[in-house]
Design an enzyme around this catalytic site. Structure first.
Site, short mmCIF file in Angstrom:
data_model
loop_
_atom_site.label_atom_id
_atom_site.label_comp_id
_atom_site.label_asym_id
_atom_site.label_seq_id
_atom_site.Cartn_x
_atom_site.Cartn_y
_atom_site.Cartn_z
N VAL A 60 29.63 24.51 30.44
CA VAL A 60 29.68 25.56 31.32
C VAL A 60 28.75 27.00 30.88
CG1 VAL A 60 32.39 25.45 32.18
CG2 VAL A 60 31.49 26.60 29.86
N LYS A 73 29.34 18.83 22.33
CA LYS A 73 30.59 18.01 22.05
C LYS A 73 29.59 16.37 21.74
CE LYS A 73 33.95 19.64 25.49
NZ LYS A 73 34.39 20.02 26.38
N TYR A 120 32.07 16.26 33.37
CA TYR A 120 33.63 16.46 33.82
C TYR A 120 33.97 15.85 35.06
CZ TYR A 120 31.95 20.66 31.62
OH TYR A 120 31.23 21.49 31.22
N TYR A 124 35.66 23.94 16.56
CA TYR A 124 35.59 23.78 17.92
C TYR A 124 34.45 24.91 18.99
CZ TYR A 124 36.29 23.11 23.03
OH TYR A 124 35.85 22.83 24.05
N SER A 132 30.26 23.11 26.51
CA SER A 132 30.56 21.54 25.91
C SER A 132 28.98 20.81 25.77
CB SER A 132 30.89 21.07 27.30
OG SER A 132 32.04 21.28 26.93
N1 GLU Z 1 34.25 26.54 24.97
C1 GLU Z 1 34.80 25.73 26.63
C2 GLU Z 1 36.43 25.54 26.28
O1 GLU Z 1 35.94 24.23 25.25
C3 GLU Z 1 34.30 24.58 26.86
C4 GLU Z 1 34.06 24.88 27.93
C5 GLU Z 1 32.69 23.60 28.71
O2 GLU Z 1 31.23 23.42 28.54
O3 GLU Z 1 32.70 22.78 29.19
O4 GLU Z 1 37.03 25.92 27.61
#
Ligand code: GLU
Length: 310
Positions: free
Chosen positions: A263, A69, A245, A193, A66
Site C-alpha cells: 500500500v 511479506k 490482493y 510485523y 506488504s
Molecule cells: N501494514 C499494512 C497492514 O498490515 C500492510 C498493508 C499492505 O501493504 O497491504 O495493514
C-alpha cells in the site's frame, strides 16, 4: 538480453507514464503514508547478468509495506522448511487482504502468506522464540544484505502508527492465537510485523534485494545462495497467484509476471531467469495496488518478451 537497452526502455516507459502521474489514491490510514506526493514515479531494473537501469524517483525511499511479506516468507521457509505450510496455505483468498471471515471456517490457518493473517503467521514463525527486537534486526539486516546497502532502515513513525491503528491486525492475530496458530505473544508478533512493513526502501534497492528470486535462489552479483531453486519457484508461484490482493488474477492477465505490491505504492516484479523490477508510484487503484506502477509494468512487458506465459 544483451541487445536490450534497459535505460532507453525505462525512459520510454517513464515518458508514457507522464500523463498518468498522480492517478490513484494514496493510502491514507496513517498520516506518514497520506502525505506522500501522489505524482512520484520511479522504476528500477537489475538483470541476472548485473546490468542495472533506473528512472525518475528510483532513488527515493518509500514504505515497503506488504512487499516485505515476500522476504519474511523466504526467511520463514529457511527456518522452518516445509513445516511452515501446516500453518499457512498457498491458495488465493478471493477476499479482502485483511478479511477475518475465512479464518473462522478454516480454523485459524490463513489462505496464503500474503494476506495479512498469513503474513502475521509467517512473521510469528520468523520471530520464533526470540525477542521482537532481535527478529526486527534480523529482517532489516536481511534487506541490507540482499540490497547490498547498509542504510536501509525502519521508519519508526510508520511502525508506531501502524500499531496505533492496526485494530484489524490485532483481531486477526488474536483470532489465530485462539486456534494456536500464533506462538509468540500477540503483541510481539504484531510489533515485529508492523516494523517489517515500515521498512523504507528505494526502487533501486528493492530490485537488487529481489534479484535472487529471478535467479533460482542465488544472488548472482555476490554468488551467494539465499534459498533453494525449488523454494524460489514456489515463492514466485505464490507471488503470481496471491501477490496483488484481490486483483492478482488481473495482474497476471495484464502483466504476466510474479509480483508483490504494497500500500506504499511499490511493486516488486520478477522475470524468472532474467531480471528483477521495482516500481513505485503511491496512488493506488481500487484493489490497493499502485495504479501507475501496474500500468508501467504492463507497458514494460509489452516492449520486451518478459512474460512468464510467452
Ligand atoms: N501494514 C499494512 C497492514 O498490515 C500492510 C498493508 C499492505 O501493504 O497491504 O495493514
Amino acid at each position: 538480453m544483451a541487445e536490450l537497452d534497459l535505460q532507453g526502455l525505462l525512459a520510454e516507459v517513464a515518458r508514457e507514464m507522464e500523463p498518468h502521474r498522480g492517478e490513484g489514491a494514496v493510502a491514507d490510514y496513517i498520516p506518514p503514508l497520506a502525505r506522500v506526493d501522489p505524482r512520484r514515479f520511479g522504476m528500477a531494473i537489475i538483470t541476472c547478468d548485473g546490468r542495472a537501469a533506473e528512472v525518475g524517483d528510483a532513488w527515493m525511499p518509500f514504505s515497503i509495506q506488504s512487499i516485505s511479506k515476500v522476504f519474511t516468507l523466504t526467511m520463514a521457509l529457511e527456518k522452518h522448511g516445509e513445516a511452515l505450510w501446516r500453518r499457512v496455505g498457498r491458495e488465493p483468498s478471493g477476499s479482502r487482504f485483511n478479511s477475518i471471515v475465512q479464518l473462522e471456517a478454516e480454523k485459524g490457518v490463513p489462505r496464503n502468506p500474503f494476506i495479512n493473517a498469513g503474513a502475521i503467521v509467517v512473521t510469528d514463525a520468523v520471530l520464533s522464540e526470540r525477542r521482537p527486537d532481535e527478529a526486527i534486526a534480523e529482517i532489516r539486516d536481511f534487506f541490507r544484505k540482499l540490497a547490498d546497502n547498509d542504510t536501509i532502515d525502519i521508519d519508526r513513525e510508520v511502525a508506531e502508527q501502524e500499531a496505533a491503528t492496526g485494530f484489524r491486525n490485532f483481531s486477526l492475530a488474536n483470532f489465530m492465537k485462539g486456534f494456536g496458530n500464533i506462538h509468540a505473544a500477540v503483541e510481539d508478533s504484531l510489533h515485529t510485523y508492523f516494523n517489517q512493513c515500515a521498512i523504507r526502501i528505494t526502487c533501486r534497492q528493492l530490485a537488487r534485494a529481489g534479484l535472487f528470486l529471478a535467479n533460482g535462489g542465488v544472488d548472482p552479483i555476490r554468488g551467494e545462495r539465499i534459498t533453494s531453486a525449488e523454494r524460489v519457484r514456489r515463492i514466485n508461484a505464490i507471488m503470481l497467484t496471491c501477490g496483488h490482493y484481490d486483483a492478482s488474477g488481473e495482474f497476471a492477465f495484464q502483466v504476466g509476471l510474479p509480483g508483490k505490491s504494497g500500500v506504499g505504492g511499490g511493486i516488486l516484479a520478477i522475470v524468472p531467469g532474467h531480471a528483477a523490477i521495482a516500481v513505485w508510484s503511491p496512488g493506488l487503484n481500487e484493489a490497493g495496488n499502485s495504479q501507475v506502477g501496474t500500468l508501467a509494468l504492463e507497458k514494460l512487458v509489452r516492449r520486451t518478451d518478459w512474460n512468464v506465459f510467452d
